[in-house]
Design a protein around this motif. Structure first.
Motif, PDB file in Angstrom:
ATOM      1  N   LYS A 223       0.832  -1.208   0.000  1.00  0.00           N
ATOM      2  CA  LYS A 223       0.000   0.000   0.000  1.00  0.00           C
ATOM      3  C   LYS A 223       0.861   1.250   0.000  1.00  0.00           C
ATOM      4  O   LYS A 223       0.576   2.231  -0.736  1.00  0.00           O
ATOM      5  CB  LYS A 223      -0.900  -0.018   1.240  1.00  0.00           C
ATOM      6  N   ARG A 224       1.946   1.226   0.802  1.00  0.00           N
ATOM      7  CA  ARG A 224       2.846   2.379   0.840  1.00  0.00           C
ATOM      8  C   ARG A 224       3.506   2.610  -0.525  1.00  0.00           C
ATOM      9  O   ARG A 224       3.610   3.760  -0.996  1.00  0.00           O
ATOM     10  CB  ARG A 224       3.905   2.161   1.914  1.00  0.00           C
ATOM     11  N   GLN A 228       3.116   5.905  -2.800  1.00  0.00           N
ATOM     12  CA  GLN A 228       4.277   6.648  -3.259  1.00  0.00           C
ATOM     13  C   GLN A 228       4.270   6.792  -4.780  1.00  0.00           C
ATOM     14  O   GLN A 228       4.578   7.861  -5.322  1.00  0.00           O
ATOM     15  CB  GLN A 228       5.561   5.927  -2.805  1.00  0.00           C
ATOM     16  N   ASP A 229       3.905   5.705  -5.459  1.00  0.00           N
ATOM     17  CA  ASP A 229       3.819   5.775  -6.917  1.00  0.00           C
ATOM     18  C   ASP A 229       2.753   6.770  -7.350  1.00  0.00           C
ATOM     19  O   ASP A 229       2.949   7.565  -8.301  1.00  0.00           O
ATOM     20  CB  ASP A 229       3.517   4.401  -7.500  1.00  0.00           C
ATOM     21  N   GLU A 230       1.614   6.702  -6.658  1.00  0.00           N
ATOM     22  CA  GLU A 230       0.547   7.640  -6.996  1.00  0.00           C
ATOM     23  C   GLU A 230       0.973   9.080  -6.726  1.00  0.00           C
ATOM     24  O   GLU A 230       0.700   9.998  -7.521  1.00  0.00           O
ATOM     25  CB  GLU A 230      -0.702   7.314  -6.186  1.00  0.00           C
ATOM     26  N   LEU A 231       1.679   9.313  -5.606  1.00  0.00           N
ATOM     27  CA  LEU A 231       2.149  10.657  -5.275  1.00  0.00           C
ATOM     28  C   LEU A 231       3.149  11.171  -6.318  1.00  0.00           C
ATOM     29  O   LEU A 231       3.059  12.334  -6.781  1.00  0.00           O
ATOM     30  CB  LEU A 231       2.794  10.640  -3.889  1.00  0.00           C
ATOM     31  N   THR A 232       4.060  10.328  -6.713  1.00  0.00           N
ATOM     32  CA  THR A 232       5.038  10.726  -7.735  1.00  0.00           C
ATOM     33  C   THR A 232       4.342  11.043  -9.057  1.00  0.00           C
ATOM     34  O   THR A 232       4.659  12.051  -9.735  1.00  0.00           O
ATOM     35  CB  THR A 232       6.068   9.606  -7.929  1.00  0.00           C
ATOM     36  N   ALA A 233       3.379  10.182  -9.391  1.00  0.00           N
ATOM     37  CA  ALA A 233       2.670  10.408 -10.649  1.00  0.00           C
ATOM     38  C   ALA A 233       1.868  11.710 -10.603  1.00  0.00           C
ATOM     39  O   ALA A 233       1.830  12.480 -11.579  1.00  0.00           O
ATOM     40  CB  ALA A 233       1.762   9.225 -10.944  1.00  0.00           C
ATOM     41  N   GLY A 325      -0.766  11.780   1.772  1.00  0.00           N
ATOM     42  CA  GLY A 325       0.088  12.009   2.926  1.00  0.00           C
ATOM     43  C   GLY A 325      -0.514  11.445   4.195  1.00  0.00           C
ATOM     44  O   GLY A 325       0.182  10.864   5.042  1.00  0.00           O
ATOM     45  N   LYS A 326      -1.829  11.629   4.345  1.00  0.00           N
ATOM     46  CA  LYS A 326      -2.502  11.082   5.525  1.00  0.00           C
ATOM     47  C   LYS A 326      -2.422   9.552   5.553  1.00  0.00           C
ATOM     48  O   LYS A 326      -2.133   8.934   6.592  1.00  0.00           O
ATOM     49  CB  LYS A 326      -3.956  11.535   5.542  1.00  0.00           C
ATOM     50  N   GLU A 327      -2.651   8.963   4.402  1.00  0.00           N
ATOM     51  CA  GLU A 327      -2.611   7.499   4.330  1.00  0.00           C
ATOM     52  C   GLU A 327      -1.199   6.972   4.581  1.00  0.00           C
ATOM     53  O   GLU A 327      -1.013   5.949   5.269  1.00  0.00           O
ATOM     54  CB  GLU A 327      -3.121   7.043   2.967  1.00  0.00           C
ATOM     55  N   LEU A 328      -0.185   7.669   4.067  1.00  0.00           N
ATOM     56  CA  LEU A 328       1.189   7.248   4.334  1.00  0.00           C
ATOM     57  C   LEU A 328       1.534   7.387   5.813  1.00  0.00           C
ATOM     58  O   LEU A 328       2.236   6.550   6.381  1.00  0.00           O
ATOM     59  CB  LEU A 328       2.162   8.085   3.489  1.00  0.00           C
ATOM     60  N   ARG A 329       1.047   8.442   6.414  1.00  0.00           N
ATOM     61  CA  ARG A 329       1.296   8.613   7.859  1.00  0.00           C
ATOM     62  C   ARG A 329       0.639   7.499   8.662  1.00  0.00           C
ATOM     63  O   ARG A 329       1.217   6.992   9.629  1.00  0.00           O
ATOM     64  CB  ARG A 329       0.751   9.980   8.290  1.00  0.00           C
ATOM     65  N   MET A 330      -0.526   7.083   8.276  1.00  0.00           N
ATOM     66  CA  MET A 330      -1.210   5.998   8.990  1.00  0.00           C
ATOM     67  C   MET A 330      -0.511   4.652   8.785  1.00  0.00           C
ATOM     68  O   MET A 330      -0.601   3.762   9.641  1.00  0.00           O
ATOM     69  CB  MET A 330      -2.674   5.902   8.519  1.00  0.00           C
ATOM     70  N   LEU A 331       0.199   4.539   7.657  1.00  0.00           N
ATOM     71  CA  LEU A 331       0.914   3.288   7.401  1.00  0.00           C
ATOM     72  C   LEU A 331       2.222   3.178   8.166  1.00  0.00           C
ATOM     73  O   LEU A 331       2.856   2.120   8.163  1.00  0.00           O
ATOM     74  CB  LEU A 331       1.180   3.132   5.904  1.00  0.00           C
TER      75      LEU A 331
END
Length: 438
Positions: A223-224, A228-233, A325-331
């Motif tokens: 998921k992370r 990250q891929d989605e954020l970069t894209a 960012g929120k989802e990455l923080r939760m991960l």
């Protein structure tokens, strides 16, 4: 002249005159009576001088059902009363049990020990000749026939009652100890089996928990990586959009400069500049077409282009960036993994082990008093005999008298026939030609 009477007088006859024999025996009645008395005296002497042999016996019957109820209700060791009696009987018939009692009570068996014999040889004499076990008839498997009798014959001077009762108690105690040992082994085996099952369930739980944690962490990692891929894209997309917007603005600025649009305007407003009059008119423009960007004027377009050129981060322009960012923080922390790793008593999470724990607790709580376990009922203990079984004095004396009488009669008959032989000795059937002829 006829000489036949003389011939019959001297020739022996094949016929036996019983009256003549009885008379011959009667004539020697003193001899017969003497032999009878002598044999009777010998019988009396043997009967009163021989070492008396006594016999004692003990009878065992199955114990009552309630005596073995605690053992049978344990559901670990089943021992019906008939089987318990059979086990005690096997113990009474056991060579090892008899030898053990013989060794444990040397004071009771001093009379059996003889010089030049080992302990085992002395025991063999006792085991083979003195004690005998009488088992129930297998053809009559009824309740009344369910008993075991132990008999012992011993000479005078030996405490046979103490030996027999002591051996019965010793055999019962040995079998009780054997049952206790068997019960202990069975319980330990059951406990080891239960421990193995619980350990297997614990190992299965540990494996499952480790696998679950690994799956959760792997899912977080995937998921992370996806976020990250989605954020970069998204950032690349927004950067491309900004570059495209700046190019679009540059084109619009050149158009606006060429037509002289410096301030924001509309197509209708530009057409109305030629019709300026005294009256003030308010116009409303309704159109379904997009107004070209150069109508914003060079000032607005250059200001927007300058702002875009100064921008270093486009994240604030897209709400999805914040969500990522929120989802990455939760991960960063998987609370489920954290809870799994922080468990203190993990045994309560084991599956299908409650019955095993209950059985283990029951087996550890078994408290069967083996010292009070009654395997058999001693229906009759050995008692001091009133009289010896050997020698049977009356029978011996009677047999002695009969034997003396028969011996006296035989001697009297022999003497009678010897005397008759002597009297008829000179004549025989072969001397018939010597007799006078007619």
């Amino acid at each position: 002249m006829n000489n036949t009477p003389q011939l019959h007088r001297y020739l022996p006859s094949d016929e036996i005159d019983l009256f003549e024999l009885f008379g011959a025996i009667w004539k020697q009645k003193k001899l017969v009576i003497g032999c009878t008395i002598l044999a009777g005296l010998l019988g009396v002497g043997y009967a009163y001088l021989a070492t008396p042999v006594y016999q004692v016996s003990s009878v065992l019957r199955p114990a009552a059902i309630n005596e073995l109820d605690a053992l049978n209700r344990s559901e670990v060791y089943k021992l019906p009363p008939a089987e318990a009696l059979s086990k005690v009987g096997a113990q009474l018939d056991s060579y090892e049990a008899r030898l053990g009692f013989f060794r444990a009570n040397p004071a009771l068996f001093e009379a059996f020990e003889q010089p030049g014999r080992s302990l085992e040889q002395s025991f063999e004499a006792f085991n083979n000749n003195a004690i005998r076990l009488v088992l129930p008839d297998p053809k009559k498997p009824d309740v009344l026939n369910a008993s075991i009798r132990l008999e012992m014959q011993y000479p005078n001077g030996i405490d046979g009652v103490a030996i027999l009762n002591g051996f019965v108690a010793y055999a019962i105690a040995q079998q009780r100890d054997q049952v206790g040992a068997d019960l202990k082994v069975i319980v330990n085996n059951r406990l080891n089996e239960l421990k193995g099952k619980i350990d297997a369930a614990r190992a299965n739980y540990e494996t499952g928990k480790t696998s679950q944690i690994a799956r959760l962490l792997e899912a977080d990692k995937v998921k992370r990586a996806q976020l990250q891929d989605e954020l970069t894209a998204l950032r690349m997309q927004m950067r491309a959009q900004r570059t495209s917007r700046m190019a679009e603005l540059a084109e619009a600025i050149s158009i606006a400069q060429s037509i002289g649009i410096k301030h924001p305007t509309t197509p209708s407003a530009m057409g109305a500049d030629a019709l300026r009059g005294a009256n003030q008119v308010m116009r409303t423009e309704v159109t379904n077409q997009k107004i070209p960007l150069y109508f914003m004027g060079t000032e607005a377009l250059e200001a927007e282009r300058a702002a875009l050129a100064r921008r270093t981060n486009d994240d604030f322009t897209n709400s999805r960036i914040a969500e990522i960012g929120k989802e990455l923080r939760m991960l960063d922390v998987n609370r489920q993994v954290e809870v799994l790793e922080s468990r203190k008593n993990e045994d309560i999470f084991l599956q299908d082990v409650e019955p095993l724990w209950a059985e283990e607790a029951r087996l550890r709580g078994l408290n069967i008093d083996m010292s009070a376990l009654k395997l058999v009922t001693v229906d009759r203990q050995a008692q001091e005999p009133l009289s010896p079984i050997k020698p049977r004095k009356a029978l011996i004396i009677a047999l002695g008298l009969v034997a003396g009488l028969m011996l006296g009669v035989l001697v009297a008959l022999i003497r009678h026939f010897v005397q008759v032989r002597r009297e008829s000795g000179p004549f025989s059937v072969f001397d018939e030609h010597r007799l006078p002829r007619q």
